[in-house]
Design a protein around this motif. Structure first.
Motif, PDB file in Angstrom:
ATOM      1  N   SER A   1      37.086  22.540  25.190  1.00 53.22           N
ATOM      2  CA  SER A   1      36.245  22.467  26.370  1.00 53.22           C
ATOM      3  C   SER A   1      37.039  22.948  27.569  1.00 53.22           C
ATOM      4  N   ALA A   2      36.404  23.659  28.450  1.00 54.41           N
ATOM      5  CA  ALA A   2      37.053  24.205  29.650  1.00 54.41           C
ATOM      6  C   ALA A   2      37.078  23.144  30.727  1.00 54.41           C
ATOM      7  N   LYS A   3      38.059  23.269  31.620  1.00 49.22           N
ATOM      8  CA  LYS A   3      38.213  22.276  32.680  1.00 49.22           C
ATOM      9  C   LYS A   3      38.174  22.971  34.036  1.00 49.22           C
ATOM     10  N   ASN A   4      37.543  22.302  34.987  1.00 45.53           N
ATOM     11  CA  ASN A   4      37.511  22.808  36.356  1.00 45.53           C
ATOM     12  C   ASN A   4      38.863  22.502  36.994  1.00 45.53           C
ATOM     13  N   ALA A   5      39.637  23.544  37.296  1.00 43.34           N
ATOM     14  CA  ALA A   5      40.994  23.374  37.812  1.00 43.34           C
ATOM     15  C   ALA A   5      41.014  23.036  39.292  1.00 43.34           C
ATOM     16  N   TRP A   6      39.890  23.116  39.981  1.00 41.66           N
ATOM     17  CA  TRP A   6      39.887  22.935  41.442  1.00 41.66           C
ATOM     18  C   TRP A   6      39.272  21.621  41.869  1.00 41.66           C
ATOM     19  N   GLY A   7      38.876  20.789  40.929  1.00 44.59           N
ATOM     20  CA  GLY A   7      38.398  19.457  41.263  1.00 44.59           C
ATOM     21  C   GLY A   7      36.975  19.400  41.782  1.00 44.59           C
TER      22      GLY A   7
ATOM     23  N   GLU B   1      27.940  26.209  35.028  1.00 43.01           N
ATOM     24  CA  GLU B   1      26.764  25.729  34.303  1.00 43.01           C
ATOM     25  C   GLU B   1      25.683  26.802  34.248  1.00 43.01           C
ATOM     26  N   SER B   2      25.476  27.504  35.378  1.00 43.95           N
ATOM     27  CA  SER B   2      24.451  28.554  35.382  1.00 43.95           C
ATOM     28  C   SER B   2      24.851  29.713  34.475  1.00 43.95           C
TER      29      SER B   2
ATOM     30  N   GLY C   1      24.095  32.126  28.576  1.00 46.08           N
ATOM     31  CA  GLY C   1      24.655  32.479  27.284  1.00 46.08           C
ATOM     32  C   GLY C   1      26.136  32.799  27.306  1.00 46.08           C
ATOM     33  N   MET C   2      26.833  32.584  28.395  1.00 47.17           N
ATOM     34  CA  MET C   2      28.264  32.877  28.457  1.00 47.17           C
ATOM     35  C   MET C   2      29.038  31.751  27.792  1.00 47.17           C
ATOM     36  N   ASP C   3      30.174  32.103  27.183  1.00 50.67           N
ATOM     37  CA  ASP C   3      31.060  31.136  26.555  1.00 50.67           C
ATOM     38  C   ASP C   3      31.524  30.109  27.592  1.00 50.67           C
ATOM     39  N   THR C   4      31.669  28.846  27.207  1.00 49.09           N
ATOM     40  CA  THR C   4      32.031  27.763  28.126  1.00 49.09           C
ATOM     41  C   THR C   4      33.365  28.024  28.803  1.00 49.09           C
ATOM     42  N   ALA C   5      34.386  28.432  28.054  1.00 48.32           N
ATOM     43  CA  ALA C   5      35.714  28.677  28.623  1.00 48.32           C
ATOM     44  C   ALA C   5      35.656  29.825  29.630  1.00 48.32           C
ATOM     45  N   LYS C   6      34.948  30.883  29.263  1.00 46.02           N
ATOM     46  CA  LYS C   6      34.844  32.052  30.170  1.00 46.02           C
ATOM     47  C   LYS C   6      34.063  31.675  31.431  1.00 46.02           C
TER      48      LYS C   6
ATOM     49  N   MET D   1      35.407  31.780  35.304  1.00 42.84           N
ATOM     50  CA  MET D   1      34.706  32.486  36.381  1.00 42.84           C
ATOM     51  C   MET D   1      34.473  31.559  37.583  1.00 42.84           C
ATOM     52  N   GLU D   2      34.100  30.284  37.310  1.00 46.95           N
ATOM     53  CA  GLU D   2      33.907  29.336  38.412  1.00 46.95           C
ATOM     54  C   GLU D   2      35.237  29.080  39.126  1.00 46.95           C
ATOM     55  N   ASN D   3      36.320  28.905  38.368  1.00 49.32           N
ATOM     56  CA  ASN D   3      37.636  28.689  38.978  1.00 49.32           C
ATOM     57  C   ASN D   3      38.035  29.898  39.836  1.00 49.32           C
ATOM     58  N   TRP D   4      37.809  31.099  39.314  1.00 45.21           N
ATOM     59  CA  TRP D   4      38.135  32.312  40.069  1.00 45.21           C
ATOM     60  C   TRP D   4      37.296  32.377  41.350  1.00 45.21           C
TER      61      TRP D   4
END
Length: 167
Positions: A1-7, A14-15, A20-25, A29-32
């Motif tokens: 499972s991917a983790k949000n690195a920015w808290g 989620e969107s 259909g995007m992979d959870t880790a990817k 993208m959200e972290n970036w």
């Protein structure tokens, strides 16, 4: 499972997962995206700091000019043309003695302050100067302005350019 690195979770990952995007990817993208938001804020703060540093100050903003605040003259005309050159009249009320040593670490400046005020109602334009035959080592600041009931402080300076007695 991917983790949000920015808290913080903006919902962007989620969107992306719903599309259909992979959870880790999606989480990458959200972290970036969060990193880019932080970079934008940092760049904006840097821009504001640099633009503040580049502002040139006017004499009105200079703290050294605050002693002249409220001493502006009432009318704009040449005091020398209106009243003539500064001359010493015979009625001296007192003398001050200023001592200075040229080339010292303190800059070799003799300094004296005196307060003057208008004893009458309203404002009165004034000028403070030395006669034309006075040495250039003497100066007074402010050299002109308006007197009121509140005292105006005149600063007399003596900065000799050599040894000797200056009168």
């Amino acid at each position: 499972s991917a983790k949000n690195a920015w808290g913080t979770d903006t919902g962007y990952a989620e969107s992306l997962r719903e599309k259909g995007m992979d959870t880790a990817k999606a989480q990458q993208m959200e972290n970036w995206n969060n990193q880019m938001e932080i970079k934008k804020k940092k760049d904006q703060q840097k821009f504001m700091t640099e633009s503040f540093d580049n502002n040139e100050q006017t004499p009105e903003e200079d703290w050294r000019a605050l002693s002249k605040f409220g001493v502006e003259r009432n009318q704009e005309f040449d005091l020398n043309e209106e009243f003539g050159a500064v001359v010493a009249d015979g009625a001296l009320e007192g003398t001050i003695e200023l001592n200075a040593r040229p080339g010292t670490m303190t800059g070799g400046i003799g300094f004296h302050e005196l307060s003057v005020k208008n004893d009458y109602m309203g404002f009165a334009d004034f000028r403070a100067a030395f006669t034309s035959d006075s040495p250039a080592a003497f100066s007074v600041d402010p050299s002109e302005g308006a007197l009121s009931k509140d005292p105006t402080t005149l600063q007399v300076r003596f900065r000799p350019d050599g040894m000797g007695v200056f009168e």
